[in-house]
Design an enzyme around this catalytic site. Structure first.
Site, PDB file in Angstrom:
ATOM      1  N   HIS A 117      33.420  37.972  60.804  1.00  0.00           N
ATOM      2  CA  HIS A 117      33.609  39.013  62.017  1.00  0.00           C
ATOM      3  C   HIS A 117      32.648  39.824  62.001  1.00  0.00           C
ATOM      4  O   HIS A 117      31.831  40.271  60.874  1.00  0.00           O
ATOM      5  CB  HIS A 117      34.768  39.654  62.116  1.00  0.00           C
ATOM      6  CG  HIS A 117      36.071  38.644  61.887  1.00  0.00           C
ATOM      7  ND1 HIS A 117      36.216  37.484  62.797  1.00  0.00           N
ATOM      8  CD2 HIS A 117      37.089  38.457  61.035  1.00  0.00           C
ATOM      9  CE1 HIS A 117      37.361  36.827  62.640  1.00  0.00           C
ATOM     10  NE2 HIS A 117      37.820  37.499  61.483  1.00  0.00           N
ATOM     11  N   ASP A 142      53.630  33.723  20.199  1.00  0.00           N
ATOM     12  CA  ASP A 142      54.823  34.716  19.870  1.00  0.00           C
ATOM     13  C   ASP A 142      54.547  35.794  18.978  1.00  0.00           C
ATOM     14  O   ASP A 142      54.986  36.989  19.315  1.00  0.00           O
ATOM     15  CB  ASP A 142      56.034  33.825  19.601  1.00  0.00           C
ATOM     16  CG  ASP A 142      55.731  32.882  18.298  1.00  0.00           C
ATOM     17  OD1 ASP A 142      54.688  33.133  17.613  1.00  0.00           O
ATOM     18  OD2 ASP A 142      56.668  32.052  17.799  1.00  0.00           O
TER      19      ASP A 142
END
Length: 753
Positions: A251, A548
């Site tokens: 635009h 973990d």
């Protein structure tokens, strides 16, 4: 903020929305909520263009499905009624809304003077309409010049205004218009935490601000179309493949029209050189759009074999086009907002969206002053796939907005009150529809159990779900997805906003790609597993994955005893033995993501076999699996049970039975635990000599049983220079879950704040 996005026809749009909002409908005999009104709330929704309708339509559908609470009046003006821009008011009619008023307010010319004259024309025409409709509240969206005329008219005629998407920061004149509407509006619905803070900083009343998310995300995140290839072929040709085309949407920049036209010309040149099929959408109606269209025609874009130039695309089809594009380029707000929901790469050109919050899928080319810069950006971005982002919404905006509307008390004084809050800290709200706990979805894949939890920013586990970890990949991944979907749905009911998903899993993990490279024998069929993609695609959330042991260290850094420390090590004792190293406040992953495999430090050359294939590892002595092995041996020899103990026939012998036997005086069980603790202690000594951390944290279910033996071994075996290093037991209940959550909360906190 025009985006050239259109809502679909009734047959494509109404069905899903009706089903969605039907679920939200309240019983007919329910009384008004909070507002104290004894009549329906008359709501006027004014839509000016194709872009704002994509945000307003979900709200309109929601209002329409609750006729016992609301009366809806629809006013259409602006570019909706211009043939050159597609006469998009027809989309509103196709969505089965009655248009109460059509106002022709656009003065053609597409220059600065025409924008001013259009505002003036709208101001002349709107008073008659508002006098006739007499709405209780007007909903205005965004930052367009038409919206400024609407807000000005309503404010001067003592009509309450609800402004959608206030508080955001972009570029050009839009910022000034948006903030001007904010000062006129009585109520505010914003999309991001930063926008909420901006509104508070602008002295808006805290109790009149709702952080809801963008309404268009309610459609985006539920959009599924298995036949997306037919849409792609319809707009781009039969020979186009998924992820092998570009969507361009640019635009004019009203504060620098000349430069924006030049930038558009460079963009087209770069796209021609890049030689990929490209869908180019016409610019919006702002000043400078005529000149941009002339540039397109001068370069023959409408007749070029690689280009398809269109004035508009129905919204449901536009969603599919950007979701499956190789890249989107331009300066439209939909590129930095909506497209992030799909993880599609975006190239944002120039300053029109400067200041917008963006996902990692957006590459900014702020000084797009050469063709080479734009071409290089295309080479960098095209074909990539990023995690889906929910910065601007989680798909639940409309229910929040409807609840907010019902809370409006028409007996309250109309005059706005401005507040002057301290803005350095987060401001807590008092009403329940504003209070939402920023949270993470945490997943812990252990050797035995699969756990999912909703974890708050403070490290509180709001809700936890546990299932046995399945043995096969298919069962496991399906269960993870099922549990996460259920937890995410429950989070909405618990008033928790999920910012992302963090996954803690055993094995070696590439956290950059979200892939489990290979796992230990504790988790079967878990090699070369992409965890990020299926969860991100299903939940439309960013996803982080790590080992973990690393997660346990991150949990301690954020919530536990490692908070504020520069260097520390965490050892997690569970089914296996893992660990994590924090050095200079950062987690160490290593060159091949194998750092901190502390369970596989060898402490004996002729020790028992380990699940890794070696022998004499700490894990072979001190893990829950190792203790279970020794417990079974004792049990088979009738040497485990002592007075006060029993193991039911249908119950497997476990490490807990060994510990219980040791506590009850079983000398052999005590000896096994001493040996296990000694092995762990020797491993800690090696860590002290190698890393010289300031703290060692023992985490997991076995930590408290080992701590005293470990300290004894340090006193006996460690160099005097490290004997003063403290070794403590973690006080975190679920370190793996908290660590998984911390990956999300740390990242999103940095992004938001």
């Amino acid at each position: 903020m025009e985006t050239n996005m259109y809502l679909p026809k009734e047959s494509c749009y109404l069905g899903p929305h009706e089903l969605y909002f039907k679920k939200l409908s309240k019983p007919k005999n329910q009384v008004m909520e909070k507002n104290g009104n004894n009549r329906k709330l008359r709501v006027c929704v004014a839509t000016c263009n194709r872009a704002d309708y994509s945000k307003l339509a979900p709200i309109m559908f929601g209002i329409k499905t609750e006729p016992e609470f609301f009366e809806l009046d629809v006013v259409v003006l602006g570019s909706h009624l211009i043939d050159d821009y597609g006469n998009t008011y027809r989309m509103i009619e196709q969505d089965d809304f009655d248009i109460n008023t059509r106002l022709h307010t656009i003065v053609r010319g597409e220059d600065e003077a025409a924008m001013v004259e259009s505002v003036g024309l709208a101001l002349v025409k709107l008073p008659d309409v508002l006098n006739r409709l007499k709405p209780d509240i007007m909903i205005v969206h965004g930052d367009r010049f038409d919206a400024l005329a609407l807000a000005t008219s309503a404010a001067l005629m003592n009509i309450r205004i609800l402004h959608i998407e206030g508080g955001e920061v972009s570029g050009t004149i839009d910022d000034s218009i948006r903030h001007a509407i904010t000062k006129l509006a009585h109520y505010h619905v914003c999309c991001t935490r930063s926008a909420e803070q901006h509104l508070i900083s602008m002295c808006e009343d805290h109790d009149r601000i709702l952080l809801a998310g963008c309404p268009s995300y309610d459609k985006l995140l539920s959009a599924k179309n298995k036949d997306y290839m037919s849409i792609i072929r319809m707009w781009l040709g039969d020979d186009v493949k998924c992820k092998d085309y570009i969507v361009a949407l640019q635009h004019p920049v009203t504060t620098d029209i000349k430069h924006s036209i030049k930038m558009f010309e460079l963009t087209l040149d770069a796209l021609i050189s890049f030689n990929k099929r490209t869908l180019v959408l016409f610019p919006n109606i702002d000043a400078g759009s005529k000149e941009m269209v002339r540039v397109m025609r001068k370069k023959g874009i409408e007749h070029h074999p690689n280009f398809r130039a269109v004035k508009h695309v129905p919204f449901d089809q536009f969603i599919q086009l950007v979701a499956h594009a190789g890249c989107m380029i331009g300066n439209s707000s939909c590129g930095v907002r909506e497209v992030g929901a799909f993880g599609t790469p975006v190239i944002n050109l120039g300053t029109r969206q400067i200041g917008r919050e963006t996902g990692e899928n957006v590459l900014h080319v702020r000084d797009a002053d050469t063709q080479d810069k734009i071409l290089q950006a295309l080479h960098l971005q095209f074909g990539k796939q990023y995690p889906c982002s929910k910065i601007y919404g989680d798909g639940n905006a409309v229910p929040r907005i409807l609840k907010f509307l019902k809370s409006i008390d028409l007996q309250e004084p109309l005059q706005k009150k401005f507040c002057f809050p301290p803005v350095k800290e987060n401001i807590s709200q008092d009403i329940d529809h504003i209070l939402e706990t920023l949270s993470a979805l945490a997943v812990d894949l252990g050797g035995t159990n699969l756990r999912v939890a909703i974890v708050s920013m403070k490290g509180e586990i709001v809700k936890k779900y546990t299932q046995f970890n399945p043995k096969t990949y298919e069962e496991r991944i399906n269960l993870i997805l099922q549990m996460c979907v259920e937890a995410a749905a429950e989070a909405v009911k618990l008033n928790c906003r999920i910012l992302g998903v963090g996954i803690s899993t055993g094995g070696r993990v590439n956290p950059q790609e979200g892939i489990v490279l290979h796992s230990t024998k504790l988790i079967q069929e878990w090699n070369s597993v992409d965890l990020r993609t299926p969860l991100s695609d299903t939940l439309h959330l960013p996803v982080w994955v790590d080992n973990d042991g690393n997660c346990a260290a991150m949990a301690e850094r954020k919530f536990g005893q490692g908070k504020g420390l520069e260097n520390f090590v965490t050892l997690i004792t569970g089914t296996g033995i893992g660990g994590g190293i924090i050095h200079q406040h950062e987690l160490i992953h290593g060159s091949s993501f194998c750092a901190a495999e502390l369970g596989h430090l060898v402490v004996s050359l002729d020790g028992p076999d380990c699940s890794c294939g070696s022998h004499g590892c700490i894990e072979a002595y001190a893990s829950g699996m190792a203790l279970q092995r020794e417990a079974k041996k004792l049990h088979d020899e009738d040497l485990l049970l002592v007075e006060g103990m029993s193991v039911p026939k249908d119950e497997a012998v476990s490490a807990l039975h060994l510990i219980q036997a040791a506590k009850l005086g079983n000398a052999k069980a005590q000896s096994i635990l001493r040996t296990a603790g000694t092995a762990l202690g020797l491993g800690v000594v090696n860590i002290l000599h190698t890393m010289n951390p300031s703290l060692v944290i023992l985490s997991g279910v076995l930590a408290s049983h080992y701590i005293h033996i470990v300290k004894d071994i340090i006193r006996q075996q460690a160099l005097s220079s490290v004997q003063d290093v403290d070794v403590v037991v973690s006080d975190l209940v679920d370190p793996a879950l908290l660590g998984a959550a911390s990956m999300v909360l740390d990242y999103t906190t940095r992004r938001i704040h």
